[in-house]
Each structure stands twice: as C-alpha cells, then as structure tokens.
Design a protein around this motif. Structure first.
Motif, PDB file in Angstrom:
ATOM      1  N   GLY A   1       0.808  -1.205   0.000  1.00 33.26           N
ATOM      2  CA  GLY A   1       0.000   0.000   0.000  1.00 33.26           C
ATOM      3  C   GLY A   1       0.850   1.267   0.000  1.00 33.26           C
ATOM      4  N   SER A   2       0.175   2.380  -0.148  1.00 31.99           N
ATOM      5  CA  SER A   2       0.854   3.666  -0.271  1.00 31.99           C
ATOM      6  C   SER A   2       0.923   4.432   1.038  1.00 31.99           C
ATOM      7  CB  SER A   2       0.121   4.536  -1.301  1.00 31.99           C
ATOM      8  OG  SER A   2      -1.238   4.712  -0.901  1.00 31.99           O
ATOM      9  N   GLY A   3       0.364   3.861   2.127  1.00 34.96           N
ATOM     10  CA  GLY A   3       0.352   4.559   3.408  1.00 34.96           C
ATOM     11  C   GLY A   3       1.725   4.633   4.046  1.00 34.96           C
ATOM     12  N   ARG A   4       1.792   5.403   5.121  1.00 32.19           N
ATOM     13  CA  ARG A   4       3.069   5.659   5.768  1.00 32.19           C
ATOM     14  C   ARG A   4       3.715   4.379   6.290  1.00 32.19           C
ATOM     15  NH1 ARG A   4       3.862   9.853  10.802  1.00 32.19           N
ATOM     16  NH2 ARG A   4       3.000   8.124  12.039  1.00 32.19           N
ATOM     17  N   ALA A   5       2.934   3.519   6.938  1.00 32.12           N
ATOM     18  CA  ALA A   5       3.507   2.313   7.520  1.00 32.12           C
ATOM     19  C   ALA A   5       4.012   1.357   6.441  1.00 32.12           C
ATOM     20  CB  ALA A   5       2.476   1.613   8.399  1.00 32.12           C
ATOM     21  N   GLY A   6       3.250   1.201   5.352  1.00 31.28           N
ATOM     22  CA  GLY A   6       3.691   0.332   4.276  1.00 31.28           C
ATOM     23  C   GLY A   6       4.989   0.798   3.650  1.00 31.28           C
ATOM     24  N   ARG A   7       5.087   2.106   3.445  1.00 32.22           N
ATOM     25  CA  ARG A   7       6.340   2.656   2.911  1.00 32.22           C
ATOM     26  C   ARG A   7       7.487   2.445   3.895  1.00 32.22           C
ATOM     27  NH1 ARG A   7       6.108   1.965  -1.738  1.00 32.22           N
ATOM     28  NH2 ARG A   7       4.450   0.617  -1.035  1.00 32.22           N
ATOM     29  N   ARG A   8       7.160   2.580   5.191  1.00 37.85           N
ATOM     30  CA  ARG A   8       8.176   2.381   6.219  1.00 37.85           C
ATOM     31  C   ARG A   8       8.706   0.951   6.196  1.00 37.85           C
ATOM     32  NH1 ARG A   8      12.316   4.269   8.806  1.00 37.85           N
ATOM     33  NH2 ARG A   8      12.563   3.479  10.912  1.00 37.85           N
ATOM     34  N   TRP A   9       7.797  -0.025   6.082  1.00 41.11           N
ATOM     35  CA  TRP A   9       8.231  -1.416   6.012  1.00 41.11           C
ATOM     36  C   TRP A   9       9.098  -1.656   4.781  1.00 41.11           C
ATOM     37  CZ3 TRP A   9       8.706  -4.869   9.534  1.00 41.11           C
ATOM     38  CH2 TRP A   9       7.826  -4.944  10.615  1.00 41.11           C
ATOM     39  N   GLN A  10       8.721  -1.050   3.668  1.00 39.90           N
ATOM     40  CA  GLN A  10       9.518  -1.232   2.447  1.00 39.90           C
ATOM     41  C   GLN A  10      10.958  -0.759   2.672  1.00 39.90           C
ATOM     42  OE1 GLN A  10       8.657  -2.502  -0.597  1.00 39.90           O
ATOM     43  NE2 GLN A  10       6.645  -1.829  -1.213  1.00 39.90           N
ATOM     44  N   ARG A  11      11.106   0.428   3.291  1.00 39.04           N
ATOM     45  CA  ARG A  11      12.454   0.941   3.547  1.00 39.04           C
ATOM     46  C   ARG A  11      13.197   0.055   4.546  1.00 39.04           C
ATOM     47  NH1 ARG A  11       9.456   5.732   3.699  1.00 39.04           N
ATOM     48  NH2 ARG A  11       9.649   5.905   5.967  1.00 39.04           N
ATOM     49  N   TRP A  12      12.456  -0.520   5.491  1.00 41.14           N
ATOM     50  CA  TRP A  12      13.051  -1.369   6.515  1.00 41.14           C
ATOM     51  C   TRP A  12      13.698  -2.614   5.910  1.00 41.14           C
ATOM     52  CZ3 TRP A  12      14.193  -0.972  11.500  1.00 41.14           C
ATOM     53  CH2 TRP A  12      14.292  -2.111  12.288  1.00 41.14           C
ATOM     54  N   LEU A  13      13.105  -3.121   4.840  1.00 44.84           N
ATOM     55  CA  LEU A  13      13.548  -4.374   4.244  1.00 44.84           C
ATOM     56  C   LEU A  13      14.638  -4.195   3.196  1.00 44.84           C
ATOM     57  CD1 LEU A  13      10.039  -6.026   3.852  1.00 44.84           C
ATOM     58  CD2 LEU A  13      11.801  -6.665   5.509  1.00 44.84           C
ATOM     59  N   THR A  14      14.965  -2.965   2.861  1.00 48.51           N
ATOM     60  CA  THR A  14      15.977  -2.737   1.836  1.00 48.51           C
ATOM     61  C   THR A  14      16.732  -1.451   2.177  1.00 48.51           C
ATOM     62  OG1 THR A  14      16.335  -2.496  -0.535  1.00 48.51           O
ATOM     63  CG2 THR A  14      14.272  -1.611   0.315  1.00 48.51           C
ATOM     64  N   GLU A  15      17.042  -0.640   1.198  1.00 50.27           N
ATOM     65  CA  GLU A  15      17.729   0.627   1.416  1.00 50.27           C
ATOM     66  C   GLU A  15      16.815   1.785   1.047  1.00 50.27           C
ATOM     67  OE1 GLU A  15      21.211   0.208  -1.037  1.00 50.27           O
ATOM     68  OE2 GLU A  15      22.443  -0.321   0.695  1.00 50.27           O
TER      69      GLU A  15
END
Length: 657
Positions: free
Chosen positions: A303-317
């Motif tokens: 998703g495009s929400g803040r938490a989803g974006r946060r998880w994406q950054r958490w798993l990569t760079e």
C-alpha cells in the motif's frame, strides 16, 4: 548458446542471520492470518475444512532465528546460475534456494524485484526472512522456516537432455521431503520449475505450498489474473469476497492505489488457465503460470500509506524501488492446508517468463479485455498444452540421481532416512551430511540412550515427532532425556505429562535452567503468573552460574532467557526483580533495539515515564520487529500523548475510530 549451469559468487551488503535461539519455541503460535467465528460462518465449507486442518500449535522442532541486527557489510554469497540465449536465473542455495534474479537477456530487463541488500527481518515462521526474488514456502501459513536456510543442490539431467538445478531438503515442521527442479529448455524464454513433495509416513499429512514472487512496484504496475472476484484479507483479520478490479472506489489491481497492506486471493475458476502477471505502464513485465494443481493466485501489496512505505524501507535501502508480491499456491488462500495421503506425492510445474501486452488494453477500464489480452499473449508465448507437455516430460526425470553436487543443506533429512529407511530416489539424504546437532539423536537411534553432553552448553535441538518421542520414552530417564521428552510431549499436546517429565529431570539435573524455563512457560500457559516469574528468576540465576564464556551460543541463551524473564516479571508486577535481571545483562545486549524497547517498558513499570520517553527520543531500531506487531505504538502511547513518530510507525492495519 546451450543451457549452462555454473557457480558464481555475489557480493551484497548483508546483515548476518546470527545464531539460532537456543530456547525451544514452546509458546502457541500467534497467527496473524486467523479469522474470527463470524467470518468463518460466511466462508465456503471446503475452505473452512482446509483452514481447520491441523494448524501448527508451535514451531517445534524448528528453532527461532532472532540473532540478527541491522549492520550490513559487503558479504560474499554463493550463487548458482542457469542460463540460455534468452534468460539468466541466479539462485541462492544457501538462502532457501531463492531465485535472486531472472534477467531477460533479449530486452535487458530484470523480471523480478532484486533486493540490493540482504537484510533479515522477522517475517518467516521462525523469524529471519528477507525480501526479493522468488521464494518457496512450504510448511504452514507464512514465509517458510527455510527462508534463510541452506538447501541441498546438484546438477541433474534435464528433460531435453541438458542440465537442470535440483534443490531439495527435509521440511521439519511437517516432516516432508521436497524437491525443486529448475531448468531452461533450449531457446525458451521461460524458467521451468518442477516441484515435488513426498509423504514417506504411514499417516496423512497437511501440506502447504506457496511460491512467492517479488516484482517491482511503480504507480503504473498492474497485477492481472483470470478472476472477477478475490478473497480480501487485511490485518484486521477479516476474510471477505470482493470484486475485481474495483473495490471501495479504487482499482485494487494497481498496488499503490491501496493505502494499507493487504492480501487478495483471486477466485480463479476451476476450468481457467492458472496464471498471474505483473505488467508496467508499457505493458511489459513478468507472467507466472503453472499446471492446474497449483490452483491459487494472490497479490500482496504494502500500500501507499506511511507504515507500508516504512516497512519497504526497513527491508531494503532508502530510495530503492518498492515491490509487490504475486504468488501461487495449492489452495485458494494461504489460511488453508491440503491433505497429502500416506505414502503419496504431489507434483506440478511452474513457468516464469517475460510478457508484453498492448499497453492501452492492459491498462484499460475494461477488465475482461485486459485479462483476455494477457491470456492471448501468454498463449502465443507459452501455450497451456506446452506447459502440460513439459510437466509430463519432466516427471520421469524427477527420480534422476544427481550427477554433480553444488551445495549441501542440513543433516536432518539424512537422520530421518537413517531412522525410517525411506527410499527417496532423486533426493539423496546421505550420512555424510549428519553433523553435531544430529549426533545425539543418531546415538539414541543406535544405542537407545541420549548421550551425556561432552561439555557444558545449552541443550541442542529437540526432536518431537511420534517416533522420536517413542524412543525418548523408552530411553534411560536421565535429566537431559527428560528435558527432550517433555518438549516432545508438549508438542503433542500432552501438557501435563510434559510438566511431569521436566519436574522429574529437575530433581537430578546438574543444569537446571533449561528445565526451569520450560516449567515457567508451562506456568504461564496455565495462568500461574507468580510461579512462572519465580521460575524465570531462578532459571536466569542458574544460567549465569553455569555460563562458561562470551561465545555466540551462551550470549544467545543469556539474551533470550533474560528477555523472557523480564517480560514475565513485568507481567507479574515485579519491576524490582525485572530490574535485577536487566542489570546483569551484558551492555552489548542492553544496547540492542529489542532490549532498548524492553528497558522503556521497565522504566514505565517503575513509574519513570519521562525516562521511558527519553529512550524513544534517543532512537532505537528493533531488528526483529514482527510483521504486524503493534508494540512500538502501544509503548509510545504509554510514554507520550504526542502522535507516533514516523520512525516507529509500522502499523499494518487501519486505525480504529
């Protein structure tokens, strides 16, 4: 060029997976994919039967992997490459056999989301997992317990006379051997993947399988499958049938048009060809198709929400492209398991390759036309009949013996073959792979007794399946045997007998803390909070007296037991005792993010709200934050009336009003 198989080495920024947690995972699984009773009443009967079919109680005999951090360094990783004129697939045998990259040479396109780092995170059933590529999930709902484990790998003859890569292992949650054969037919633009799971037991076994493919996610990325309905599952734990593509005013086949993370399990009609595709704005992308045995198809989106974006950054760079997942499984949803009869096997063929459709049609408002466009392009590139024929051609080769070893997995399969005498042509589990962890169990098998450990150390892994439990019950009843027997009985649901075994072992045990810890968990499960806290305190004291060094194993045991003891003592309202345990943890352990969060909770229990807030203000990262966990937000709400800072926002469900 002819199809070739070769070894190579990738260098990736990677955080080490770290040691396994030496404490057996006795606690009941908290399944984020469960559904409530009201939802169940609205589901098809077949689906409910498969949801109810032998869900896991615990993770035994697998151990939890939570010893990783977030410090990444350039790391050499062994890889295997299979290549022809059109495709180059890169496989990581040491990390669950994951296909790290699928490069289409003709167009120069990478067909998968290829994570530029290897960062473990707590998404697998047993902890450590990382994102990207194509992964193979067997066992139970979620990312499999072999996500970062080594698999056996070898070259075997391919159906067309060339070479293919065979991966195989013994999946321990369900006690099932499986294999994955990967090959590229000459001049083919599709990676072929033959999968076989065998049940060597004299009983039926629940089987779960989902192949999980990460694809790059852009605003124009659209996921297509031959379905007009889907089962939507969100982290509110509701499973409901919804229309495809539009749901609640948005076209959900574009992952970034949803705000919150969610699963969409497509209701693919039984006669329809089984496929799923991820196509970009230009109509190009990846398609996955299979024989009909692999009936399920799914989209997972952050998703495009803040938490989803946060998880994406958490798993990569930071600043790397995001991803969505397209998946294929044996059932309609991942909440279900199918039945594999005694002595039976199940196999199927999957194909992965490039697909290009007319962009205007693929992204048009007419969903039926978009699906038909993909269907026709797929039929031209790889007819359904060709997939069926390739499957039939592969089956006689599934038993072919390896001709060249490429990588070595665990020794657990060799131990099971030694015990049972199972004949598994094509997947040799050889005695040379037996190692230190299997050694005491091999001795139990040959002598009828668990050997005394040769040095003072935390107990090794327990085995819990019925045949090993039977052997433990007839072995001499020394403390270590009683410890392992209690773990096996606990796994079988005989909780009272497990407690009796642990209590018998405790009476004569030179090493008391492993048994005390098991009894503390049993006390918690039965609602005896104070007794559990007492036993945890005693166990931690005993471990500190027994600890021999600052090595990896003892440090993991001390950190794991210390964390459990503090949590138990806090739950029992004994902040002073929790503080005494905290004070005796080594400073490097105290500085870990998980323990910084635990310290904030301890400060709150001591009435020191400002000091607890200061822990958050100083900043920390919980490396093993679990998928769907809300603990950061809960503790923050106790230390501050301010909104949850973005750096701590990992909430995966909508806020309730």
């Amino acid at each position: 060029m002819a199809t070739t198989v070769r070894r190579t080495v990738l260098t990736l920024p990677a955080a080490p997976v770290g040691p396994a947690n030496p404490l057996p995972p006795l606690r009941r699984l908290a399944d984020p994919h469960s559904v409530d009773e009201r939802t169940r009443r609205e589901l098809p009967r077949e689906m409910v039967r498969q949801i109810d079919y032998e869900p896991l109680r615990t993770l035994l005999p697998v151990r939890i992997l939570d010893g990783y951090g977030r410090d990444r360094t350039p790391t050499a990783i062994d890889a295997l490459v299979i290549e022809n004129d059109q495709l180059r697939a890169t496989v990581l045998p040491g990390f669950g056999g994951r296909v790290h990259s699928l490069h289409h040479k003709t167009t120069g396109r990478e067909l998968l989301y290829r994570n530029p780092v290897l960062q473990p995170a707590d998404f697998a059933l047993n902890g450590a997992w990382y994102s990207g590529g194509i992964e193979w999930n067997i066992g139970a709902t979620g990312h499999g317990a072999l996500s970062v484990a080594p698999l056996h790998a070898a070259v075997v003859p391919a159906p067309d006379g060339g070479e293919m890569i065979r991966l195989w292992e013994w999946e321990r949650l369900r006690d099932l051997p499986f294999q994955i054969d990967l090959w590229l037919p000459a001049d083919s633009a599709f990676l072929h993947v033959g999968v076989r799971v065998r049940n060597p037991h004299e009983r039926a076994v629940p089987l779960y399988w989902w192949s999980n493919t990460a694809v790059e996610e852009h605003p124009s990325t659209r996921i297509l499958a031959p379905a007009d309905e889907a089962w939507h599952f969100g982290y509110e734990r509701t499973l409901r049938r919804v229309p495809v593509p539009d749901y609640r005013g948005e076209d959900r086949t574009y992952p970034l048009r949803s705000e919150h993370p969610a699963d969409y399990f497509y209701e693919v009609p039984a006669p329809a060809r089984k496929w799923i595709a991820a196509l970009g704005g230009d109509g190009h992308g990846l398609v996955q198709t299979s024989t009909d045995t692999l009936r399920g198809r799914k989209l997972f989106l952050w998703g495009s929400g803040r938490a989803g974006r946060r998880w994406q950054r958490w798993l990569t760079e930071p600043d790397t492209v995001g991803y969505a997942e397209i998946q294929a499984g044996l059932a309609r949803t991942q909440l279900e398991r199918v039945r594999l009869e005694e002595g039976a096997e199940l196999s199927w063929l999957e194909c992965y390759g490039p697909l290009a459709g007319e962009a205007g049609t693929v992204h048009g408002a007419n969903w039926a036309a978009a699906v038909a466009e993909v269907e026709s392009r797929l039929a031209a590139a790889l007819p359904r009949e060709a997939v069926e024929a390739a499957y039939r051609d592969w089956l006689p080769h599934a038993d072919s013996e390896p001709v060249r070893t490429l990588a070595v997995g665990s020794g657990w399969g060799a131990l099971e073959v030694l015990r049972s005498g199972a004949k598994l042509p094509g997947t040799p589990f050889v005695e040379s792979t037996l190692g230190e962890e299997q050694a005491p169990w091999r001795e139990l098998l040959t002598t009828g007794a668990v050997p005394e450990p040769r040095r003072v150390a935390p107990p090794g892994p327990s085995l819990v399946s019925p045949h090993w439990r039977d052997m433990l019950e007839t072995a001499p009843a020394d403390p270590l045997t009683e410890y392992h027997l209690g773990v096996a009985q606990w796994h079988a649901g005989d909780l009272a007998q497990a407690v009796r075994s642990w209590e018998r072992g405790l009476a004569l045990a030179p090493s008391r803390w492993p048994l005390l810890r098991c009894l503390a968990v049993a006390d918690e499960e039965s609602g005896h909070e104070q007794r559990a806290a007492d036993r945890y305190l005693e166990a931690f004291e005993d471990l500190l007296q027994e600890r021999r060094d600052d090595g990896e194993t003892w440090t993991a045991a001390t950190a794991s037991l210390g964390r459990e003891a503090i949590e138990s003592l806090l739950h029992a309202g004994r902040a002073a005792d929790a503080r005494s345990v905290w004070a005796r943890l080594r400073p490097p352990v105290q500085r870990r993010g998980r323990f910084r969060l635990l310290h904030a909770r301890l400060l709150l229990a001591e009435g020191l709200r400002e000091e607890a807030r200061a822990v958050f203000d100083a900043g920390f990262e919980v490396a093993d934050l679990h998928e769907g966990a809300e603990i950061l937000g809960e503790v923050w709400a106790a230390v501050s009336d301010d909104p949850l800072p973005e750096r701590y926002d990992y909430r995966m469900r909508p806020e309730t009003p």
